[in-house]
Design an enzyme around this catalytic site. Structure first.
Site, PDB file in Angstrom:
ATOM      1  N   LYS A 221      11.206 -22.036  11.856  1.00 30.55           N
ATOM      2  CA  LYS A 221      11.581 -21.629  13.209  1.00 30.55           C
ATOM      3  C   LYS A 221      10.366 -21.495  14.138  1.00 30.55           C
ATOM      4  O   LYS A 221       9.227 -21.377  13.689  1.00 30.55           O
ATOM      5  CB  LYS A 221      12.373 -20.313  13.161  1.00 30.55           C
ATOM      6  N   ARG A 255      17.647 -18.314   3.782  1.00 31.55           N
ATOM      7  CA  ARG A 255      18.183 -19.590   4.246  1.00 31.55           C
ATOM      8  C   ARG A 255      17.029 -20.500   4.630  1.00 31.55           C
ATOM      9  O   ARG A 255      16.270 -20.179   5.548  1.00 31.55           O
ATOM     10  CB  ARG A 255      19.096 -19.331   5.449  1.00 31.55           C
TER      11      ARG A 255
HETATM   12  N1  LIG Z   1      22.950 -16.583   8.927  1.00 35.88           N
HETATM   13  C1  LIG Z   1      22.119 -17.389   9.602  1.00 35.88           C
HETATM   14  N2  LIG Z   1      22.547 -18.608   9.986  1.00 35.88           N
HETATM   15  C2  LIG Z   1      21.686 -19.393  10.681  1.00 35.88           C
HETATM   16  N3  LIG Z   1      21.889 -20.622  11.228  1.00 35.88           N
HETATM   17  C3  LIG Z   1      20.734 -20.958  11.857  1.00 35.88           C
HETATM   18  S1  LIG Z   1      20.598 -22.448  12.736  1.00 35.88           S
HETATM   19  C4  LIG Z   1      19.025 -22.461  13.405  1.00 35.88           C
HETATM   20  C5  LIG Z   1      17.953 -22.733  12.408  1.00 35.88           C
HETATM   21  O1  LIG Z   1      18.222 -23.098  11.253  1.00 35.88           O
HETATM   22  O2  LIG Z   1      16.813 -22.585  12.809  1.00 35.88           O
HETATM   23  N4  LIG Z   1      19.798 -19.986  11.752  1.00 35.88           N
HETATM   24  C6  LIG Z   1      20.401 -18.983  11.022  1.00 35.88           C
HETATM   25  C7  LIG Z   1      19.964 -17.678  10.606  1.00 35.88           C
HETATM   26  O3  LIG Z   1      18.835 -17.228  10.877  1.00 35.88           O
HETATM   27  N5  LIG Z   1      20.873 -16.922   9.906  1.00 35.88           N
END
Ligand SMILES: Nc1nc2[nH]c(SCC(=O)O)nc2c(=O)[nH]1
Length: 276
Positions: A221, A255
């Site tokens: 990010k 994640r």
């Molecule tokens: N739960 C959860 N779901 C997500 N989906 C994305 S999409 C943007 C990216 O992958 O940078 N970020 C996140 C996060 O931080 N937490």
């Protein structure tokens, strides 16, 4: 504390890695790479081989400025991949969506976790999550993806994130989501400045007081780019540092895009914790 994800039980006192499979043309770090079900399935296969306990399948880029996606388009992108992964792989399928229709269909096809970056704020989303009868991740977001980074402001980001999550949990439970099926996420990068993100990471363990497993996502990010000056595809070391800090602070799910490397980092944290 065990959690049941559509028949797959996982111990949420341990730290698990979630691999990201964006089935979108415009996601910020891998947009367009996995836009076809066969390619997405191969990516999921590799992530499971590398140790992912979850695969997060998303059909809508939430990057600021990303084109809005119709529900039908999201269904067309996500469902074939959920179906293929459910048929072939022994992994918990997470569906990254805010659309109640996509939640319902993905759960019907075998998804074991609903991951909604909008914290079930869409009309019908709390009810769809309850109906799906699988765990749901409720994530903090300030505003909407398109404008959330314009000027994020808080009096006290930790307190405001906690109270937002508490309120969204209340709404979810009123709709029928079982408390033991709720996972919380501070939403790094979703309506936060670098300072806000750092304060939330530094105090991550304070979120345990809400009594639910934590999911975090900082992989590649821009917060990591701001700290290191690295471009999006040069952020693996910083992503591993963020994952390690999160695991040390008790995150249950991390994640990431780079599963193999993160699994090793989490293994080191787990070994140290178990030696404790
Ligand atoms: N739960 C959860 N779901 C997500 N989906 C994305 S999409 C943007 C990216 O992958 O940078 N970020 C996140 C996060 O931080 N937490």
């Amino acid at each position: 504390m065990k959690m049941n994800f559509a028949g797959r039980e996982l111990d949420m006192t341990r730290c698990h890695v979630m691999g990201v499979v964006n089935v979108t043309p415009d996601s910020f770090s891998d947009g367009g790479k996995f836009n076809r079900p066969d390619v997405a399935l191969e990516r999921a296969r590799q992530m499971v081989a590398d140790g992912a306990a979850f695969i997060d399948i998303g059909g809508e880029s939430t990057r600021p400025g990303a084109a809005p996606v119709s529900v039908q388009e999201e269904l067309d992108r996500v469902c074939p991949v959920v179906e293929a992964v459910a048929r072939e792989l022994d992994v918990v399928i997470s569906v990254d969506t805010s659309a109640p229709e996509v939640m319902a269909e993905a759960a019907r096809l075998g998804a074991g976790l609903i991951n909604d970056v909008r914290a079930l704020q869409r009309e019908g989303a709390p009810e769809a999550a309850a109906q799906a009868s699988v765990p749901v991740c409720i994530m903090h977001i300030q505003g909407e993806p398109d404008s959330m980074q314009d000027n994020p402001a808080y009096r006290n980001v930790r307190r405001e994130v906690s109270s937002f999550l508490t309120e969204r949990m209340r709404v979810a439970e009123l709709a029928g989501v079982r408390p033991e099926n709720i996972i919380l996420d501070p939403g790094f990068g979703f309506g936060k400045s670098l300072e806000h993100n750092l304060q939330l990471l530094a105090a991550l363990e304070q979120l345990h007081i809400l009594g639910h497993p934590l999911l975090v996502g900082m992989s590649r990010k821009s917060m990591l780019g701001h700290i290191t000056g690295r471009d999006v595809n040069e952020r693996l070391p910083a992503s591993l540092a963020a994952a390690t800090i999160s695991a040390m602070k008790g995150a249950s799910i991390i994640r990431v895009h780079d599963v193999r490397e993160t699994v090793d980092a989490v293994r080191v944290v787990t070994a140290v914790k178990e030696a404790g």
